[in-house]
Design a protein around this motif. Structure first.
Motif, PDB file in Angstrom:
ATOM      1  N   LEU A  60      23.796  23.627  32.582  1.00  0.00           N
ATOM      2  CA  LEU A  60      24.337  24.767  33.562  1.00  0.00           C
ATOM      3  C   LEU A  60      24.732  24.098  34.957  1.00  0.00           C
ATOM      4  O   LEU A  60      24.119  23.285  35.517  1.00  0.00           O
ATOM      5  CB  LEU A  60      22.959  25.694  34.222  1.00  0.00           C
ATOM      6  CG  LEU A  60      22.641  26.456  32.860  1.00  0.00           C
ATOM      7  CD1 LEU A  60      21.284  26.755  33.407  1.00  0.00           C
ATOM      8  CD2 LEU A  60      23.395  27.606  32.032  1.00  0.00           C
ATOM      9  N   GLU A  61      26.531  24.138  35.796  1.00  0.00           N
ATOM     10  CA  GLU A  61      27.673  23.458  36.437  1.00  0.00           C
ATOM     11  C   GLU A  61      26.228  24.178  37.816  1.00  0.00           C
ATOM     12  O   GLU A  61      26.566  23.001  38.470  1.00  0.00           O
ATOM     13  CB  GLU A  61      28.032  24.289  36.886  1.00  0.00           C
ATOM     14  CG  GLU A  61      29.281  23.843  35.440  1.00  0.00           C
ATOM     15  CD  GLU A  61      29.207  22.399  34.807  1.00  0.00           C
ATOM     16  OE1 GLU A  61      29.438  21.760  36.573  1.00  0.00           O
ATOM     17  OE2 GLU A  61      29.614  22.483  34.505  1.00  0.00           O
ATOM     18  N   TRP A  62      25.421  25.095  38.252  1.00  0.00           N
ATOM     19  CA  TRP A  62      24.267  25.426  39.278  1.00  0.00           C
ATOM     20  C   TRP A  62      23.806  24.464  39.992  1.00  0.00           C
ATOM     21  O   TRP A  62      22.773  24.463  40.396  1.00  0.00           O
ATOM     22  CB  TRP A  62      24.547  26.102  39.945  1.00  0.00           C
ATOM     23  CG  TRP A  62      23.323  27.587  38.339  1.00  0.00           C
ATOM     24  CD1 TRP A  62      22.089  27.461  38.407  1.00  0.00           C
ATOM     25  CD2 TRP A  62      24.093  27.563  37.150  1.00  0.00           C
ATOM     26  NE1 TRP A  62      22.076  27.954  37.782  1.00  0.00           N
ATOM     27  CE2 TRP A  62      22.665  28.269  36.621  1.00  0.00           C
ATOM     28  CE3 TRP A  62      25.204  28.287  37.094  1.00  0.00           C
ATOM     29  CZ2 TRP A  62      22.786  29.551  35.546  1.00  0.00           C
ATOM     30  CZ3 TRP A  62      25.343  29.009  35.942  1.00  0.00           C
ATOM     31  CH2 TRP A  62      24.022  29.339  34.883  1.00  0.00           C
ATOM     32  N   ARG A  63      23.005  24.052  38.152  1.00  0.00           N
ATOM     33  CA  ARG A  63      22.120  23.334  38.737  1.00  0.00           C
ATOM     34  C   ARG A  63      22.488  21.176  38.355  1.00  0.00           C
ATOM     35  O   ARG A  63      23.102  21.116  37.844  1.00  0.00           O
ATOM     36  CB  ARG A  63      20.900  23.105  36.990  1.00  0.00           C
ATOM     37  CG  ARG A  63      19.904  24.288  37.536  1.00  0.00           C
ATOM     38  CD  ARG A  63      19.307  25.155  36.267  1.00  0.00           C
ATOM     39  NE  ARG A  63      18.238  25.223  36.364  1.00  0.00           N
ATOM     40  CZ  ARG A  63      17.445  25.279  35.796  1.00  0.00           C
ATOM     41  NH1 ARG A  63      16.572  24.188  35.362  1.00  0.00           N
ATOM     42  NH2 ARG A  63      16.122  26.289  36.084  1.00  0.00           N
ATOM     43  N   ASP A  64      21.708  21.186  38.998  1.00  0.00           N
ATOM     44  CA  ASP A  64      21.797  19.166  39.012  1.00  0.00           C
ATOM     45  C   ASP A  64      21.448  18.388  37.367  1.00  0.00           C
ATOM     46  O   ASP A  64      20.812  19.492  36.650  1.00  0.00           O
ATOM     47  CB  ASP A  64      21.661  18.621  40.131  1.00  0.00           C
ATOM     48  CG  ASP A  64      19.827  18.579  40.264  1.00  0.00           C
ATOM     49  OD1 ASP A  64      19.255  19.004  39.182  1.00  0.00           O
ATOM     50  OD2 ASP A  64      19.329  18.309  41.186  1.00  0.00           O
ATOM     51  N   VAL A  65      21.518  17.371  37.267  1.00  0.00           N
ATOM     52  CA  VAL A  65      21.312  16.712  35.757  1.00  0.00           C
ATOM     53  C   VAL A  65      19.872  17.018  35.770  1.00  0.00           C
ATOM     54  O   VAL A  65      19.346  16.970  34.602  1.00  0.00           O
ATOM     55  CB  VAL A  65      21.932  15.694  35.673  1.00  0.00           C
ATOM     56  CG1 VAL A  65      21.126  14.756  34.791  1.00  0.00           C
ATOM     57  CG2 VAL A  65      23.632  15.014  35.606  1.00  0.00           C
ATOM     58  N   TYR A  66      18.547  16.023  37.028  1.00  0.00           N
ATOM     59  CA  TYR A  66      17.673  16.849  36.530  1.00  0.00           C
ATOM     60  C   TYR A  66      17.250  17.877  36.121  1.00  0.00           C
ATOM     61  O   TYR A  66      16.330  18.132  35.483  1.00  0.00           O
ATOM     62  CB  TYR A  66      16.845  16.241  37.805  1.00  0.00           C
ATOM     63  CG  TYR A  66      15.505  16.118  37.512  1.00  0.00           C
ATOM     64  CD1 TYR A  66      14.788  14.623  36.811  1.00  0.00           C
ATOM     65  CD2 TYR A  66      14.448  16.796  38.264  1.00  0.00           C
ATOM     66  CE1 TYR A  66      13.288  14.537  36.648  1.00  0.00           C
ATOM     67  CE2 TYR A  66      12.983  16.589  37.292  1.00  0.00           C
ATOM     68  CZ  TYR A  66      12.337  15.952  36.795  1.00  0.00           C
ATOM     69  OH  TYR A  66      11.046  15.445  36.936  1.00  0.00           O
ATOM     70  N   HIS A  67      17.368  18.960  36.940  1.00  0.00           N
ATOM     71  CA  HIS A  67      16.859  20.400  36.469  1.00  0.00           C
ATOM     72  C   HIS A  67      17.371  21.427  35.509  1.00  0.00           C
ATOM     73  O   HIS A  67      17.387  21.783  34.708  1.00  0.00           O
ATOM     74  CB  HIS A  67      17.510  21.391  37.721  1.00  0.00           C
ATOM     75  CG  HIS A  67      16.027  21.193  39.238  1.00  0.00           C
ATOM     76  ND1 HIS A  67      16.650  20.170  40.148  1.00  0.00           N
ATOM     77  CD2 HIS A  67      15.238  21.032  38.917  1.00  0.00           C
ATOM     78  CE1 HIS A  67      14.998  19.831  40.294  1.00  0.00           C
ATOM     79  NE2 HIS A  67      14.455  20.485  40.210  1.00  0.00           N
ATOM     80  N   PRO A 126      26.546  18.636  37.059  1.00  0.00           N
ATOM     81  CA  PRO A 126      27.225  18.465  35.328  1.00  0.00           C
ATOM     82  C   PRO A 126      28.583  18.212  35.962  1.00  0.00           C
ATOM     83  O   PRO A 126      29.423  17.378  35.322  1.00  0.00           O
ATOM     84  CB  PRO A 126      27.227  19.708  35.038  1.00  0.00           C
ATOM     85  CG  PRO A 126      26.622  20.029  34.936  1.00  0.00           C
ATOM     86  CD  PRO A 126      25.807  19.967  36.537  1.00  0.00           C
ATOM     87  N   SER A 127      29.033  18.902  36.943  1.00  0.00           N
ATOM     88  CA  SER A 127      31.238  18.631  37.256  1.00  0.00           C
ATOM     89  C   SER A 127      31.575  17.067  37.342  1.00  0.00           C
ATOM     90  O   SER A 127      32.803  17.178  37.469  1.00  0.00           O
ATOM     91  CB  SER A 127      31.398  19.913  37.834  1.00  0.00           C
ATOM     92  OG  SER A 127      30.778  19.520  39.201  1.00  0.00           O
ATOM     93  N   ALA A 128      30.939  16.643  37.585  1.00  0.00           N
ATOM     94  CA  ALA A 128      31.041  14.619  37.934  1.00  0.00           C
ATOM     95  C   ALA A 128      31.026  14.310  37.273  1.00  0.00           C
ATOM     96  O   ALA A 128      31.306  12.852  37.015  1.00  0.00           O
ATOM     97  CB  ALA A 128      30.549  14.671  39.781  1.00  0.00           C
ATOM     98  N   LEU A 129      30.232  14.837  35.898  1.00  0.00           N
ATOM     99  CA  LEU A 129      30.102  13.564  35.273  1.00  0.00           C
ATOM    100  C   LEU A 129      31.350  13.848  34.310  1.00  0.00           C
ATOM    101  O   LEU A 129      32.294  14.751  33.900  1.00  0.00           O
ATOM    102  CB  LEU A 129      29.015  13.822  34.089  1.00  0.00           C
ATOM    103  CG  LEU A 129      27.477  14.012  35.510  1.00  0.00           C
ATOM    104  CD1 LEU A 129      26.482  14.364  34.235  1.00  0.00           C
ATOM    105  CD2 LEU A 129      27.366  12.443  35.990  1.00  0.00           C
TER     106      LEU A 129
END
Length: 268
Positions: free
Chosen positions: A99-106, A143-146
């Motif tokens: 989910l793009e609005w969540r960071d990796v951890y969440h 996720p968009s940064a990965l």
């Protein structure tokens, strides 16, 4: 005994998973369509099994039956464990669905939230997995940064966070470029083996199946049956998994499966 297309003969230690004479069909405007015919194999605890076969033969249908998303027309799917609880199944798909609005951890935490199992022990497991596999430095990123490969590693950690008894991998690397695919598939196998998980991989890539699996099950064209069940024994021959693609044994396994696939394509 590893995954096999044959019945066990009184083994006092039953397989982790058994598919016994599975048939599956559906109805279309043209009538009944037979998809699976007499599928029979079993998987031992901790094994990594790959399913290969012609496109559209029913590989993903087998995973859907194992996970309970579909029900067989006849036959039995049986799990064996030390408890009466149903097995916890983790699913990895072709796309990571982060989910793009969540960071990796969440994103990793999502399955635990849905299952209402966000306990201190399970959150500690997430932290340990991120640390163990050198992903702690990206847990606050979106996720968009990965890269695609990094996203699939995160998707695997998300799946492992629910503590699955069985991992089902449905062509999880097919959206990646070739070089990334090689690296990520190797990492995913190493992680699954390190965590001592049982896994079933669906792939159309023979090389990927041979490099990753303990056993390759070759399926026929639809209506699908089991053609062969091939133990992959690099370790018994002193070949480390990181070096398998350079070995003659790898080519021997590839050629054996390729010939069976070609026979399937030329059959009338």
């Amino acid at each position: 005994m590893r995954a096999s297309s044959h019945q066990s003969n009184g083994n006092s230690n039953p397989s982790f998973l058994r598919l016994d004479h599975i048939y599956f069909s559906y109805y279309s405007a043209l009538g009944e369509v037979n998809v699976l015919e007499d599928i029979h194999f079993h998987v031992e605890n901790g094994d990594f099994v790959a399913l290969v076969g012609p496109s559209g033969c029913g590989k993903s249908t087998i995973l859907s039956l194992i996970s309970g998303l579909l029900k067989p027309v006849s036959g039995y799917i049986t799990f064996y464990s030390d408890s009466f609880a149903p097995p916890r199944i983790g699913y990895m798909l072709q796309h990571d669905h982060l989910l793009e609005w969540r960071d990796v951890y969440h994103n990793i935490m999502l399955g635990l939230e849905i299952q209402k199992r966000k306990t201190p022990e399970n959150l500690a497991l997430i932290d340990s997995l991120l640390e163990k596999y050198n992903l702690s430095n990206v847990k606050e990123q979106k996720p968009s940064a990965l890269s695609g490969g990094m996203r699939q590693r995160i998707a695997l950690i998300r799946t492992l966070a629910i503590r699955p008894d069985l991992l089902l991998l449905d062509e999880p690397f097919s959206a990646l470029d070739y070089q990334t695919r090689l690296n990520v598939s190797k990492d995913v196998r190493n992680i699954i083996k390190s965590e001592q998980k049982t896994a079933i991989l669906v792939t159309h890539d023979i090389s990927e199946a041979v490099a990753m699996a303990d056993t390759v099950i070759v399926l026929s064209k639809s209506p699908c049956t089991v053609k062969d069940c091939i133990p992959i024994e690099f370790e018994k021959n002193g070949i480390h998994r990181d070096e398998v693609r350079n070995s003659k044994l790898f080519q021997d396994y590839f050629d054996k499966i390729w010939r069976q696939m070609q026979d399937e394509n030329t059959e009338s």
